[in-house]
Scaffold this motif. Structure first.
Motif, PDB file in Angstrom:
ATOM      1  N   PHE A  89       0.821  -1.414  -0.127  1.00 34.22           N
ATOM      2  CA  PHE A  89       0.085   0.091   0.090  1.00 34.22           C
ATOM      3  C   PHE A  89       0.887   1.354  -0.014  1.00 34.22           C
ATOM      4  N   ILE A  90       1.930   1.309   0.654  1.00 35.11           N
ATOM      5  CA  ILE A  90       2.983   2.196   0.462  1.00 35.11           C
ATOM      6  C   ILE A  90       3.476   2.586  -0.829  1.00 35.11           C
ATOM      7  N   TRP A  91       3.699   1.418  -1.449  1.00 35.47           N
ATOM      8  CA  TRP A  91       4.091   1.406  -2.959  1.00 35.47           C
ATOM      9  C   TRP A  91       3.086   1.981  -3.821  1.00 35.47           C
ATOM     10  N   LEU A  92       1.808   2.018  -3.507  1.00 40.94           N
ATOM     11  CA  LEU A  92       0.697   2.616  -4.273  1.00 40.94           C
ATOM     12  C   LEU A  92       0.666   3.952  -3.941  1.00 40.94           C
ATOM     13  N   GLY A  93       0.858   4.170  -2.631  1.00 38.43           N
ATOM     14  CA  GLY A  93       0.876   5.746  -2.239  1.00 38.43           C
ATOM     15  C   GLY A  93       1.954   6.579  -3.019  1.00 38.43           C
ATOM     16  N   TYR A  94       3.283   5.550  -3.132  1.00 37.37           N
ATOM     17  CA  TYR A  94       4.189   6.498  -3.724  1.00 37.37           C
ATOM     18  C   TYR A  94       3.996   6.545  -5.268  1.00 37.37           C
ATOM     19  N   SER A 100       6.740  12.131  -1.050  1.00 32.03           N
ATOM     20  CA  SER A 100       6.808  12.788   0.298  1.00 32.03           C
ATOM     21  C   SER A 100       5.675  12.241   1.003  1.00 32.03           C
ATOM     22  N   PHE A 101       4.599  11.846   0.350  1.00 36.45           N
ATOM     23  CA  PHE A 101       3.489  11.072   1.171  1.00 36.45           C
ATOM     24  C   PHE A 101       3.841   9.913   1.593  1.00 36.45           C
ATOM     25  N   ALA A 102       4.747   9.017   0.632  1.00 33.87           N
ATOM     26  CA  ALA A 102       5.072   7.724   0.914  1.00 33.87           C
ATOM     27  C   ALA A 102       6.198   7.845   2.010  1.00 33.87           C
ATOM     28  N   VAL A 103       7.027   8.432   1.820  1.00 30.28           N
ATOM     29  CA  VAL A 103       8.147   8.784   3.011  1.00 30.28           C
ATOM     30  C   VAL A 103       7.390   9.004   4.476  1.00 30.28           C
ATOM     31  N   ASN A 104       6.482  10.129   4.231  1.00 25.90           N
ATOM     32  CA  ASN A 104       5.789  10.192   5.614  1.00 25.90           C
ATOM     33  C   ASN A 104       4.890   9.040   6.086  1.00 25.90           C
ATOM     34  N   SER A 105       4.420   8.329   5.216  1.00 25.10           N
ATOM     35  CA  SER A 105       3.407   7.341   5.468  1.00 25.10           C
ATOM     36  C   SER A 105       4.615   5.998   6.194  1.00 25.10           C
ATOM     37  N   ILE A 106       5.555   5.780   5.601  1.00 27.97           N
ATOM     38  CA  ILE A 106       6.392   5.056   6.160  1.00 27.97           C
ATOM     39  C   ILE A 106       7.070   5.541   7.576  1.00 27.97           C
ATOM     40  N   LEU A 107       7.129   6.735   7.909  1.00 24.83           N
ATOM     41  CA  LEU A 107       7.396   6.839   9.305  1.00 24.83           C
ATOM     42  C   LEU A 107       6.289   6.893  10.088  1.00 24.83           C
TER      43      LEU A 107
END
Length: 307
Positions: A89-94, A100-107
């Motif tokens: 799902f993070i990949w989808l977000g990226y 930036s959204f993907a990086v923030n979501s990872i955190l």
């Protein structure tokens, strides 16, 4: 003259450089502050899960709900499953929203994962009262997720999947989120039973409402669009009673081809009833449409003192 001109150009260049450096510094501090808030949001959501919902056999929706079920069935740490299941799902977000959204979501997801592991054995703050459990748990999780979303991150990936599917299927994002979570709660019922699944659905619903409040704020604005035969009187009354300005736009009737002045006015939620009263008093037959506004910036959105 030439020398003075060069000095002036040098000064302008120096001012631009200094302004750019200040902007860069401000931007870095803003990003750092947002990252801290996203991490705090993850910790708050983890506390809601470990101190309220999970000990009382109540789950959450989305990827977190599936992770809770997987943890119960497989005996794996909840934090590990949250991290693993969210990866696609993070990949989808990226791909769909940006880096930036993907990086923030990872955190945020990392904070939630670590938080559930660290807080796994903390005391349960509520026991027995199922209604209180769902309300308090939903509120705490909603606050955590809302803080993360407001600052550009996410703690659960199912919303990203819904956004992607809405582009491929003839359904809206909200409909797909609801459908996907129905599937999640069916899975939850296999572990927590029907009652647990229903309570989980209630907690998720409360959390979604709290997320909206945290994202948009309690003082969200309303936009009124008014077509009336008395535009000047209404605008003047709005100015006198509410201390608000308004704008005009020309509008034409599609069939009559009559020309009207359409009034647009942005107010806060607490002024909505007074606005409707003004319209009723001056022109009960006015055509009025009202929109929710999540955020208002710039312009002259300032309330004039009416006292």
């Amino acid at each position: 003259m030439c020398f003075n001109k060069k000095i002036e150009q040098f000064r302008e260049k120096e001012i631009k450089v200094n302004t750019y450096k200040k902007h860069q510094k401000s931007s870095i501090l803003t990003k750092l502050f947002k990252i801290i808030l996203i991490i705090i949001g993850g910790q708050i959501a983890a506390y809601g899960l470990e101190a309220v919902l999970i000990p009382n056999n109540v789950s959450d929706g989305g990827v977190t709900g599936l992770s809770i079920v997987g943890s119960k069935l497989l005996g794996l740490p909840l934090g590990v499953l949250i991290a693993i299941i969210n990866i696609p799902f993070i990949w989808l977000g990226y791909k769909q929203i940006g880096k930036s959204f993907a990086v923030n979501s990872i955190l945020g997801i990392a904070s939630l994962s670590i938080g559930t592991s660290v807080m796994h054995h903390i005391p349960t703050i509520i026991k027995g009262d199922t209604l209180l459990i769902t309300v308090v748990g939903g509120i705490i999780i909603g606050i955590g997720m809302g803080i993360a979303l407001r600052n550009g991150g996410a703690l659960d990936g199912i919303d990203m999947l819904a956004v992607l599917l809405s582009k491929k299927l003839p359904f809206g994002t909200s409909d797909l989120i609801l459908f996907l979570n129905i599937f999640v709660f069916i899975v939850v019922s296999t572990v927590f039973g029907l009652q647990g699944a229903i309570l989980s659905g209630i907690a998720y619903f409360i959390a979604s409402k709290v997320i909206t409040i945290v994202e948009e704020g309690l003082s969200g604005a309303k936009t009124f669009k008014i077509i009336t035969n008395h535009p000047e009187v209404i605008v003047e009354t709005i100015r006198e009673r509410l201390g608000r300005g308004a704008t005009y736009k020309e509008a034409y009737g599609a069939y009559s081809n009559d020309k009207f002045k359409e009034i647009t006015c942005v107010i806060n939620r607490m002024e909505e009833s007074k606005m409707k009263q003004i319209i009723r008093e001056i022109d009960p037959n006015a055509f009025v449409t009202v929109y929710d506004v999540a955020e208002v910036k710039g312009g002259n959105f300032k309330k004039r003192d009416i006292h």
